[in-house]
Design a protein around this motif. Structure first.
Motif, short mmCIF file in Angstrom:
data_model
loop_
_atom_site.label_atom_id
_atom_site.label_comp_id
_atom_site.label_asym_id
_atom_site.label_seq_id
_atom_site.Cartn_x
_atom_site.Cartn_y
_atom_site.Cartn_z
N THR A 5 0.84 -1.20 0.00
CA THR A 5 0.00 0.00 0.00
C THR A 5 0.87 1.25 0.00
O THR A 5 1.87 1.33 0.72
CB THR A 5 -0.92 0.02 1.23
OG1 THR A 5 -1.74 -1.15 1.23
CG2 THR A 5 -1.80 1.26 1.24
N SER A 6 0.46 2.24 -0.79
CA SER A 6 1.08 3.56 -0.73
C SER A 6 0.23 4.42 0.19
O SER A 6 -1.00 4.45 0.08
CB SER A 6 1.14 4.19 -2.12
OG SER A 6 2.09 3.54 -2.91
N TYR A 7 0.90 5.12 1.11
CA TYR A 7 0.20 5.87 2.15
C TYR A 7 0.29 7.38 1.90
O TYR A 7 1.33 7.88 1.44
CB TYR A 7 0.82 5.56 3.52
CG TYR A 7 0.78 4.09 3.87
CD1 TYR A 7 -0.35 3.52 4.44
CD2 TYR A 7 1.89 3.27 3.63
CE1 TYR A 7 -0.38 2.17 4.77
CE2 TYR A 7 1.87 1.93 3.95
CZ TYR A 7 0.73 1.39 4.52
OH TYR A 7 0.70 0.05 4.84
N PRO A 8 -0.79 8.10 2.21
CA PRO A 8 -0.77 9.57 2.06
C PRO A 8 0.33 10.21 2.89
O PRO A 8 0.91 11.23 2.49
CB PRO A 8 -2.16 10.00 2.54
CG PRO A 8 -3.01 8.78 2.37
CD PRO A 8 -2.12 7.61 2.63
N GLY A 9 0.62 9.62 4.05
CA GLY A 9 1.67 10.18 4.91
C GLY A 9 3.02 9.55 4.69
O GLY A 9 3.95 9.78 5.47
N GLY A 10 3.16 8.74 3.61
CA GLY A 10 4.43 8.07 3.34
C GLY A 10 4.54 6.75 4.09
O GLY A 10 3.81 6.49 5.06
N PHE A 11 5.45 5.92 3.67
CA PHE A 11 5.68 4.63 4.33
C PHE A 11 6.70 4.80 5.44
O PHE A 11 7.80 5.32 5.22
CB PHE A 11 6.17 3.61 3.31
CG PHE A 11 6.76 2.37 3.92
CD1 PHE A 11 5.98 1.52 4.70
CD2 PHE A 11 8.11 2.06 3.73
CE1 PHE A 11 6.53 0.38 5.27
CE2 PHE A 11 8.66 0.92 4.29
CZ PHE A 11 7.87 0.08 5.07
N ILE A 12 6.33 4.35 6.65
CA ILE A 12 7.23 4.46 7.81
C ILE A 12 7.75 3.06 8.13
O ILE A 12 7.01 2.20 8.60
CB ILE A 12 6.49 5.05 9.02
CG1 ILE A 12 5.98 6.46 8.68
CG2 ILE A 12 7.42 5.12 10.23
CD1 ILE A 12 5.16 7.10 9.77
N PRO A 13 9.04 2.79 7.86
CA PRO A 13 9.58 1.44 8.03
C PRO A 13 9.55 0.94 9.47
O PRO A 13 9.31 -0.24 9.73
CB PRO A 13 11.01 1.56 7.53
CG PRO A 13 11.01 2.77 6.66
CD PRO A 13 10.02 3.69 7.27
N SER A 14 9.79 1.82 10.43
CA SER A 14 9.80 1.42 11.85
C SER A 14 9.43 2.63 12.70
O SER A 14 9.50 3.77 12.24
CB SER A 14 11.18 0.88 12.25
OG SER A 14 12.18 1.86 12.07
N ARG A 15 9.03 2.35 13.92
CA ARG A 15 8.59 3.43 14.81
C ARG A 15 9.72 4.44 15.00
O ARG A 15 10.86 4.09 15.31
CB ARG A 15 8.20 2.84 16.16
CG ARG A 15 7.59 3.89 17.12
CD ARG A 15 7.32 3.27 18.48
NE ARG A 15 6.33 2.19 18.36
CZ ARG A 15 5.02 2.38 18.43
NH1 ARG A 15 4.55 3.61 18.59
NH2 ARG A 15 4.18 1.35 18.34
#
Length: 635
Positions: free
Chosen positions: A312-322
């Motif tokens: 999935t592509s996310y509006p807020g970008g992809f966050i790999p880890s916290r």
């Protein structure tokens, strides 16, 4: 009688005609050896007798005679006389030997008269002629397409001539610095003159006079890609993915071989740090590949059976880890406060590999790289010739990679060996870093243009193999590795075609340029930002600024730091024709901006030129109008 003698064809009775040149050479050689042996025996005899006189036993009656009487004895006088003459003969013998040593070993460098007459010596003439390099022919083998040959200059000297001395400078090499093809393809260069014993005892067969070398470069294509980079910095590499032939390879700025003849001129070129004309950017300059590297990640997915992955592509970008920064698409922008603006590439939705590759989704390929993991990326890197290292510091330990080349000798491979590209796959890098590598950024930022051409050629090879690049046309093709199955390679080619042929693809400019030719192509654009030092355009000097840092004693000291700027490099890799690719091309233009704007049109032009030269196959050659002959190849 004189009339009769004048009518005789004396050419038939020349000694070399009657007895052969070997007899003429062996006769003086044999006489020289006999002379040396004879003089050696004479000197040895003289030395032995000279020493023997000192050890001669005295007669019994001599011991009772006074010394004055003994000295006057006839025998004593005679022995003294013999010792004197022995000494004279030894001096003369050493003089003869010294004379011979001088003319053999030293006169060639110190005696001008000897140098002027040396060309008349048979062995010298033969050795000199044997050391002339042959012609270097392009892949066609035609003399009219020669890349290096000899001409007679105005002063009567034989000069080595290079019709493409600037376009081929990095491949041919200079007599200083790293040797190129000129110093390595011709194996017999400084062949020492045979000694008399070698001439007498060795059966010398006629030397092979066929020393011409045919290389895989197409002369007209080489000249054309140089024109495409005129006024730009960058490189173009054109390979044949089926055999591995290097069809053309050029780096700009270049230099003229005539500009590197003297040491001063060579040092001037070497000191040009702004343009680096001696640097072959095609093989020995590292670039951030940008989205073209997504081809590597896609190949890794096919090897791991992950080609059907959905992300999935996310509006807020992809966050790999916290806590990590988001990875965003090219159409999104990360604000200083951490928020993301703009739309996802192709829409914020679930994507498959085909659609993600076409629209060049950063988010998709970052997630795919993390899904594949370090080990699978490392395996694919090794298969395509990229060095997978553990740490960023290891990546900076640059080394040449001659093993990737298919050559007849290690010397040829070393002369044009590329720097090995690297990626970091160690356990200490974060998931964020791994995601950046999957989209061609971060620790994947050490790629050479030839490496990206090799990645494209894997997809272009009908068997899914990586063929070793070869420069010698007579060298049999040799695979480096089996990267993909033939079915996988066909699927990768099909996905690469979407970039060029389908609406929304980032490289549709290629299809527009190839319209009406019947040529289908696949490819991938790339746009990569890189920190680069800034040089003054007028003076060519590096711009610096004052900065401070702590020294070993913890004190703040001021130093001159180079001024850096963000340079946007333009990339495109492509294969054509899609049904059975005959060219795999990598184009990079430093500071060229978007890949679709600068690099892609250049790649399309190269494909069209390859078609005109018949490199894509006769079925793609432009047909001449009825009643007209096909245009001749431009010279």
């Amino acid at each position: 009688m004189l009339v009769f003698l004048a009518q005789i064809d004396w050419e038939k009775y020349r000694p070399e005609k009657l007895f052969g040149s070997q007899v003429l050479e062996r006769t003086p050689a044999g006489l020289s050896i006999i002379y040396i042996i004879g003089v050696g025996i004479l000197i040895g005899f003289l030395i032995l007798t000279f020493l023997d006189n000192f050890g001669r036993p005295k007669f019994i009656f001599e011991s009772d005679l006074p010394r004055e009487v003994t000295r006057k004895l006839t025998k004593t006088i005679t022995n003294r006389s013999l010792r004197l003459w022995q000494f004279v003969f030894i001096i003369l013998a050493f003089t003869v030997y010294g004379f011979q040593v001088y003319w053999t070993y030293f006169a060639d460098e110190t005696n001008e008269q000897f140098q002027a007459l040396a060309y008349k010596d048979l062995r010298t003439r033969r050795s000199t002629a044997a050391n002339l390099r042959g012609w270097m022919l392009d892949r066609s083998g035609k003399l009219s397409n020669s890349l290096a040959y000899y001409t007679i200059g105005k002063d009567g000297n034989i000069d080595r001539t290079y019709p493409l001395d600037r376009e081929m400078a990095h491949l041919l090499g200079t007599e200083r610095g790293t040797p190129g093809l000129e110093r390595t393809l011709y194996k017999k260069q400084a062949d020492p003159m045979p000694e008399a014993w070698e001439v007498l005892t060795t059966i010398r067969h006629p030397e092979n006079e066929q020393k011409d070398v045919r290389i895989t470069i197409d002369r007209d294509l080489q000249a054309y890609i140089a024109q495409q980079l005129q006024g730009k910095k960058g490189a173009i590499v054109v390979l044949n993915p089926q055999q591995g032939d290097i069809l053309a390879m050029y780096s700009n700025p270049s230099f003229s071989l005539s500009e590197a003849q003297s040491l001063d001129d060579y040092l001037k070129l070497e000191g040009n740090n702004r343009d680096k004309p001696l640097l072959n950017r095609a093989t020995r300059e590292f670039y951030t590949p940008g989205s073209t590297f997504k081809t590597f990640t896609m190949i890794s997915a096919f090897r791991a059976g992950k080609q059907d992955s959905i992300f999935t592509s996310y509006p807020g970008g992809f966050i790999p880890s916290r806590g990590s920064r988001p990875i965003v698409d090219a159409t999104q922008k990360l604000q200083p406060d951490g928020t993301v603006t703009g739309a996802c590439d192709g829409g914020c939705q679930e994507k498959d590999i085909r659609f993600a590759y076409k629209v060049s989704s950063n988010q998709y390929f970052a997630q795919l790289a993390i899904e594949l993991g370090r080990e699978r990326l490392r395996e694919t890197a090794n298969a395509v010739g990229i060095g997978a290292v553990e740490t960023p510091d290891d990546a900076l330990m640059q080394k040449f990679f001659p093993q990737i080349l298919n050559t007849s000798t290690p010397a040829v491979a070393n002369s044009i060996a590329p720097q090995q590209s690297t990626i970091v796959t160690g356990k200490d890098i974060s998931l964020f870093d791994l995601g950046l590598e999957g989209m061609g950024q971060g620790y994947a930022g050490q790629m050479t243009p030839i490496q990206m051409a090799l990645i494209a050629s894997v997809a272009g090879n009908m068997e899914g193999r990586l063929m070793k690049p070869r420069i010698e046309a007579d060298q049999p093709p040799q695979p480096y590795s089996q990267v993909l199955s033939p079915q996988m390679a066909a699927s990768v080619r099909d996905i690469m075609s979407t970039v060029v042929e389908e609406p929304g693809g980032t490289g549709t400019v290629i299809a527009a340029k190839l319209a009406g030719t019947g040529i289908r192509a696949g490819g991938k654009t790339g746009t990569a930002e890189k920190e680069a030092p800034l040089y003054d355009q007028k003076t060519g000097k590096l711009r610096t600024e004052k900065k401070k840092r702590k020294n070993d004693k913890g004190q703040w000291v001021e130093y001159d730091a180079p001024v850096m700027y963000k340079r946007t490099d333009s990339w495109f890799i492509t294969i054509a024709p899609l049904e059975r690719p005959q060219v795999a091309i990598a184009v990079v233009v430093e500071g060229g901006g978007f890949g679709a704007t600068t690099a892609a049109p250049i790649a399309a032009n190269v494909i069209l030129k390859a078609r005109d030269l018949g490199l894509l196959g006769d079925q793609y050659k432009p047909k001449a109008p009825a009643g007209k002959q096909a245009p001749k190849k431009p010279r």
